[in-house]
Design a protein around this motif. Structure first.
Motif, mmCIF file in Angstrom:
data_model
loop_
_atom_site.group_PDB
_atom_site.id
_atom_site.type_symbol
_atom_site.label_atom_id
_atom_site.label_comp_id
_atom_site.label_asym_id
_atom_site.label_seq_id
_atom_site.Cartn_x
_atom_site.Cartn_y
_atom_site.Cartn_z
ATOM 1 N N GLY A 82 -24.100 3.866 -13.914
ATOM 2 C CA GLY A 82 -25.076 2.819 -14.153
ATOM 3 C C GLY A 82 -26.159 2.837 -13.102
ATOM 4 O O GLY A 82 -25.937 3.270 -11.977
ATOM 5 N N LEU A 83 -27.336 2.382 -13.471
ATOM 6 C CA LEU A 83 -28.478 2.285 -12.568
ATOM 7 C C LEU A 83 -28.786 3.602 -11.864
ATOM 8 O O LEU A 83 -29.183 3.630 -10.712
ATOM 9 N N GLY A 84 -28.542 4.707 -12.559
ATOM 10 C CA GLY A 84 -28.891 6.018 -12.014
ATOM 11 C C GLY A 84 -27.886 6.597 -11.032
ATOM 12 O O GLY A 84 -28.167 7.602 -10.406
ATOM 13 N N ILE A 85 -26.721 5.981 -10.884
ATOM 14 C CA ILE A 85 -25.711 6.527 -9.983
ATOM 15 C C ILE A 85 -24.380 6.657 -10.708
ATOM 16 O O ILE A 85 -24.160 6.040 -11.748
ATOM 17 N N CYS A 86 -23.514 7.474 -10.148
ATOM 18 C CA CYS A 86 -22.179 7.669 -10.688
ATOM 19 C C CYS A 86 -21.187 7.489 -9.546
ATOM 20 O O CYS A 86 -21.294 8.153 -8.514
ATOM 21 N N LEU A 87 -20.238 6.584 -9.719
ATOM 22 C CA LEU A 87 -19.199 6.322 -8.723
ATOM 23 C C LEU A 87 -17.877 6.788 -9.305
ATOM 24 O O LEU A 87 -17.620 6.642 -10.490
ATOM 25 N N ARG A 88 -17.028 7.338 -8.438
ATOM 26 C CA ARG A 88 -15.742 7.827 -8.906
ATOM 27 C C ARG A 88 -14.680 7.541 -7.850
ATOM 28 O O ARG A 88 -14.935 7.667 -6.663
ATOM 29 N N ILE B 262 -6.434 12.000 -12.068
ATOM 30 C CA ILE B 262 -7.060 11.025 -12.951
ATOM 31 C C ILE B 262 -7.965 10.141 -12.103
ATOM 32 O O ILE B 262 -7.572 9.664 -11.042
ATOM 33 N N HIS B 263 -9.200 9.954 -12.566
ATOM 34 C CA HIS B 263 -10.185 9.157 -11.831
ATOM 35 C C HIS B 263 -10.796 8.114 -12.751
ATOM 36 O O HIS B 263 -10.886 8.312 -13.951
ATOM 37 N N ILE C 176 -9.166 -4.090 -13.023
ATOM 38 C CA ILE C 176 -9.096 -4.315 -11.582
ATOM 39 C C ILE C 176 -9.596 -3.088 -10.827
ATOM 40 O O ILE C 176 -10.315 -3.201 -9.834
ATOM 41 N N ALA C 177 -9.249 -1.898 -11.316
ATOM 42 C CA ALA C 177 -9.723 -0.667 -10.678
ATOM 43 C C ALA C 177 -11.248 -0.569 -10.748
ATOM 44 O O ALA C 177 -11.901 -0.159 -9.777
ATOM 45 N N ALA C 178 -11.837 -0.963 -11.886
ATOM 46 C CA ALA C 178 -13.294 -0.949 -12.028
ATOM 47 C C ALA C 178 -13.937 -1.956 -11.071
ATOM 48 O O ALA C 178 -14.932 -1.649 -10.412
#
Length: 87
Positions: free
Chosen positions: A39-45, A33-34, A56-58
């Motif tokens: 946003g702004l053209g990028i994806c963070l995981r 689970i991730h 809090i994780a976000a």
């Protein structure tokens, strides 16, 4: 943040604007689970532990990326200022 150059000011290209145009979702992929931020053209995981608080994780996900980008920016700024001194 701006950095002064002989020709004028240039803006920091590495700033993330945390509260602007971000969407978050919890996804199941790659056997785990991730939490995913887009946003702004990028994806963070990042991995998400089931008993974690999603807010809090976000925050931690974006904060980690913001620290990384500030470090890159400061390194770039240092190299730029050294080049100007040598010229």
């Amino acid at each position: 943040m701006f950095f002064k150059r002989h020709a004028g000011y240039i803006s920091n290209p590495f700033t993330l604007y945390w509260k602007k145009n971000w969407t978050f979702q919890i996804v199941h992929m790659e056997g785990g689970i991730h939490i995913e931020a887009k946003g702004l053209g990028i994806c963070l995981r990042a991995p998400f532990i089931p008993n974690d608080n999603p807010m809090i994780a976000a925050d931690n996900l974006i904060l980690r990326e913001e620290k990384n980008r500030k470090s890159i920016y400061n390194s770039w700024k240092l190299k730029t200022s050294k080049k100007e001194i040598l010229q």
